[in-house]
Design a protein around this motif. Structure first.
Motif, PDB file in Angstrom:
ATOM      1  N   CYS A 155       0.858  -1.183   0.000  1.00  0.00           N
ATOM      2  CA  CYS A 155       0.000   0.000   0.000  1.00  0.00           C
ATOM      3  C   CYS A 155       0.895   1.234   0.000  1.00  0.00           C
ATOM      4  O   CYS A 155       1.836   1.319   0.781  1.00  0.00           O
ATOM      5  CB  CYS A 155      -0.903  -0.012   1.236  1.00  0.00           C
ATOM      6  N   CYS A 166       0.230   3.033   3.777  1.00  0.00           N
ATOM      7  CA  CYS A 166       0.652   2.430   5.053  1.00  0.00           C
ATOM      8  C   CYS A 166       1.706   1.344   4.866  1.00  0.00           C
ATOM      9  O   CYS A 166       2.217   0.808   5.839  1.00  0.00           O
ATOM     10  CB  CYS A 166      -0.547   1.869   5.797  1.00  0.00           C
ATOM     11  N   CYS A 189      -4.505   0.211   0.199  1.00  0.00           N
ATOM     12  CA  CYS A 189      -5.242  -0.900   0.806  1.00  0.00           C
ATOM     13  C   CYS A 189      -6.646  -0.459   1.251  1.00  0.00           C
ATOM     14  O   CYS A 189      -6.924   0.732   1.373  1.00  0.00           O
ATOM     15  CB  CYS A 189      -4.457  -1.476   1.980  1.00  0.00           C
ATOM     16  N   CYS A 204      -6.806   1.824   4.351  1.00  0.00           N
ATOM     17  CA  CYS A 204      -6.541   3.245   4.114  1.00  0.00           C
ATOM     18  C   CYS A 204      -7.726   3.908   3.402  1.00  0.00           C
ATOM     19  O   CYS A 204      -8.149   4.999   3.788  1.00  0.00           O
ATOM     20  CB  CYS A 204      -5.251   3.425   3.328  1.00  0.00           C
TER      21      CYS A 204
HETATM   22 ZN   LIG Z   1      -2.822   1.175   3.494  1.00  0.00          ZN
END
Ligand SMILES: [Zn+2]
Ligand SMILES: [Zn+2]
Length: 272
Positions: free
Chosen positions: A36, A39, A52, A55
């Motif tokens: 991602c 993150c 992701c 998020c």
């Molecule tokens: Zn993420």
């Protein structure tokens, strides 16, 4: 993997353009699972958006209680029976647009996502944002009804440097979803943004005053315009664009942004 990398595979598959782009992305994500971009957790599904679900799900929608004109959250505002919710700025008629609405609050992961859209031309993310804004417009029904979608333009110098306009990346898929024409050439930015990274409140207003114009000969007579941008901070940009559109004959102008800055935004994504 030595010389074999995600980038290598992506480049090798690069000729699979246009219609096959999705297949290419899927192959790349299966062979080399990506992280991602916000993150850094490993993505578990093949998606064109390298962000992701955690998020994406963390973006905070605007609360229900907002100013009916500019959409500013007014949660702490005491409301009397039958009173229309208007913020102090809208009570004085500060803005030239009829309405402004945003998808989510400019904070946390959304700031990072806007940076990816803006500086890495993350087109699939623009599509995703376009879908969210289309949902918002549909929910707003008559209040947000429009005839044409217009992205807030960049000055031609900036557009040349960057190669694209991030507002286009949102406006085009939004227009497609709503079945409306997208008219990126309708508005032009005639005055460039000052080079300074951080602008004060007063500088924000003065830097966009008279900075936009409707292209001569463009037809907006009596049209209801959906004006699209990535972030709304003070509303000065949407206001200046709305002025130009109204002068060109627009019936209504509705500002629509992905994010709404409530405090002081970070300079990186705040800069146009
Ligand atoms: Zn993420
Ligand atoms: Zn307001």
């Amino acid at each position: 993997m030595g010389t074999f990398s995600r980038e290598w595979l992506s480049r090798w598959l690069a000729p699979l353009r246009s219609g096959l782009a999705e297949a290419r992305d899927a192959v790349v994500s299966i062979v080399f699972p990506a992280a991602c971009r916000i993150c850094e957790r490993l993505l578990t599904r093949a998606s064109r958006i390298p962000i992701c679900d955690n998020c994406l799900g963390s973006f905070a929608p605007l609360p229900e209680k907002i100013c009916v004109t500019c959409g500013r959250p007014l949660e702490a505002y005491p409301l009397r029976e039958g009173e229309v919710l208007l913020c102090p700025a809208c009570k004085t008629g500060q803005y030239e647009f009829d309405r402004a609405r945003s998808y989510a609050i400019y904070e946390g992961a959304l700031i990072r996502a806007i940076v990816l859209l803006k500086f890495e031309e993350m087109t699939p993310l623009g599509h995703w944002f376009g879908e969210r804004l289309a949902e918002l417009v549909r929910r707003g029904e008559e209040e947000l009804a429009a005839d044409v979608v217009v992205p807030v333009p960049l000055h031609r110098q900036r557009q040349r440097e960057r190669g694209y306009n991030q507002a286009d990346l949102i406006a085009r898929p939004l227009a497609r979803r709503l079945g409306l024409p997208c008219r990126p050439v309708l508005l032009v930015r005639t005055k460039p943004r000052p080079d300074k990274l951080h602008l004060s409140l007063e500088e924000r207003w003065s830097s966009v005053r008279g900075a936009f114009a409707a292209k001569p000969g463009s037809r907006v007579d009596n049209l209801r315009v959906l004006l699209v941008d990535d972030v709304m901070t003070t509303g000065a940009t949407l206001d200046a664009c709305a002025r130009a559109l109204r002068q060109a004959g627009a019936r209504t102008v509705i500002g629509l942004t992905v994010a709404r800055a409530l405090g002081n935004p970070l300079p990186a994504a705040d800069e146009r």
